[in-house]
Design a protein around this motif. Structure first.
Motif, PDB file in Angstrom:
ATOM      1  N   LEU A 140       1.353  25.052 -23.429  1.00 59.54           N
ATOM      2  CA  LEU A 140       0.493  26.014 -22.734  1.00 59.54           C
ATOM      3  C   LEU A 140       1.261  27.097 -21.986  1.00 59.54           C
ATOM      4  CD1 LEU A 140      -2.157  23.548 -21.226  1.00 59.54           C
ATOM      5  CD2 LEU A 140      -2.261  24.815 -23.387  1.00 59.54           C
ATOM      6  N   ASP A 196       2.232  20.963 -18.832  1.00 57.30           N
ATOM      7  CA  ASP A 196       0.881  21.285 -19.285  1.00 57.30           C
ATOM      8  C   ASP A 196      -0.189  20.728 -18.354  1.00 57.30           C
ATOM      9  OD1 ASP A 196       1.723  22.754 -21.434  1.00 57.30           O
ATOM     10  OD2 ASP A 196       1.473  21.146 -22.912  1.00 57.30           O
ATOM     11  N   VAL A 211       6.028  21.287 -24.533  1.00 54.95           N
ATOM     12  CA  VAL A 211       5.102  22.092 -23.745  1.00 54.95           C
ATOM     13  C   VAL A 211       4.400  23.096 -24.660  1.00 54.95           C
ATOM     14  CG1 VAL A 211       4.918  23.770 -21.865  1.00 54.95           C
ATOM     15  CG2 VAL A 211       6.457  21.806 -21.648  1.00 54.95           C
TER      16      VAL A 211
END
Length: 349
Positions: free
Chosen positions: A74, A127, A72
């Motif tokens: 974001l 995301d 991940v």
């Protein structure tokens, strides 16, 4: 962690201790701060929409990121987020185009796996599926968007393409229908709201509906008369053969019907002769992908839309089983119920 669990369809749900979820490699684990009690949860509990048993319901929620997977990029722990009820895989052509709501490999926490009537819930493809909450939008308001308000937003804007002065007919004034009324009014539409319950029609009128109609066998004819030829856009927000057909029949020529309510009883006959002769458009709508949330949240943040007005009561997790079971009977009011967890279920400070 604590979660609401039922062991069989129709069995009394109970708050119990269950293992906390593991974090998927590209996913996240969220601390649930608020979650809506939706009729779709009731359908699953009653066995109308099969789910794996035993089961933790709940698919409308907001909270805080507790953990993210290694892939991940974001998101990080502490982020305030909400999640669409349809989570895309993140890699197919539909997800890459921003249409995760129709992802062939979609997951739906609360249906395909454990849901948000719990202290924590895991999702895949963080995301793709997480949505950042503005500080001005509290967790209860965000949870009330869930499938109801978000579904109505896409139905009215993307499929209905409602504009100023258009006539919008809304069949069924539950959570989706009242949301559609509010959104239509905010966009400048002239709204006709239809229901069998006086309390629902009163709520629709308070939200700005120009006309309210008690549903009868002549509902479509009544709407055509009130609107001077028919609605520009009509939404079946309930999901029954009768409301779907009435929604199509109430349209003016070249009008647009949007099917938002689930039609779980099987094939539904529609007046296709009218569809052909009047060149009507028929759309299905299935939630709102994370990519579609920014304009919705912007309208909430600036006060154009006020979904918090549709919340009837806020309860604790211990009261969630009774709230789910209470959907066996017609609601006493037209407000939605939201479960709040933890001391902080408001906006960031």
């Amino acid at each position: 962690m604590k979660a609401v669990v039922y062991d069989d369809y129709g069995a009394v749900p109970a708050v119990t201790e269950v293992p906390a979820p593991a974090c998927p490699p590209g996913g996240a684990v969220l601390e649930v701060r608020a979650t809506g009690v939706c009729r779709s949860d009731w359908h699953a509990w009653r066995g109308h929409d099969p789910v794996p048993l035993p089961h933790v319901p709940g698919h409308e929620w907001a909270g805080v990121v507790a953990e993210v997977g290694a892939d991940v990029t974001l998101w990080r722990p502490g982020d305030r987020v909400t999640v669409p009820f349809v989570c895309g895989c993140g890699t197919c052509a539909y997800c890459l185009a921003g249409d995760a709501q129709v992802c062939p490999r979609q997951t739906q926490p609360g249906f395909t796996g454990p849901g948000s009537f719990a202290e924590r819930v895991a999702i895949h493809a963080a995301d793709t599926n997480l949505v950042a909450l503005p500080d001005s939008v509290d967790f209860v308001t965000a949870a009330s968007l869930g499938c109801r308000f978000a579904t109505a937003f896409r139905a009215v804007t993307a499929h209905g393409r409602v504009g100023t002065g258009d006539w919008l007919a809304v069949h069924g004034c539950g959570g989706v229908g009242l949301s559609a009324v509010m959104i239509g009014v905010a966009l400048g539409a002239r709204v006709v709201a239809v229901d069998i319950a006086a309390v629902a029609l009163d709520r629709a009128r308070a939200l700005g509906a120009e006309h309210v109609v008690a549903a009868t066998a002549d509902t479509a004819a009544t709407i055509r008369e009130l609107t001077g030829g028919g609605a520009t856009v009509s939404i079946d927000a309930l999901g029954s053969p009768r409301t779907a057909a009435a929604s199509v029949r109430c349209l003016r020529r070249r009008g647009r019907h949007v099917q938002a309510g689930l039609l779980l009883a099987g094939p539904t006959p529609l007046p296709m002769d009218v569809v052909v002769a009047h060149e009507l458009a028929i759309h299905g709508t299935h939630g709102l992908a994370a990519a579609g949330y920014p304009p919705l949240l912007a309208m909430i943040a600036d006060g154009t839309l006020r979904p918090e007005l549709l919340v009837g009561k806020v309860i604790g997790l211990d009261d969630a089983p009774a709230a789910l079971a209470a959907m066996d009977h017609p609601p006493a009011d037209a407000g939605m119920t939201v479960v709040a967890l933890g001391a902080d279920h408001g906006a960031a400070t």
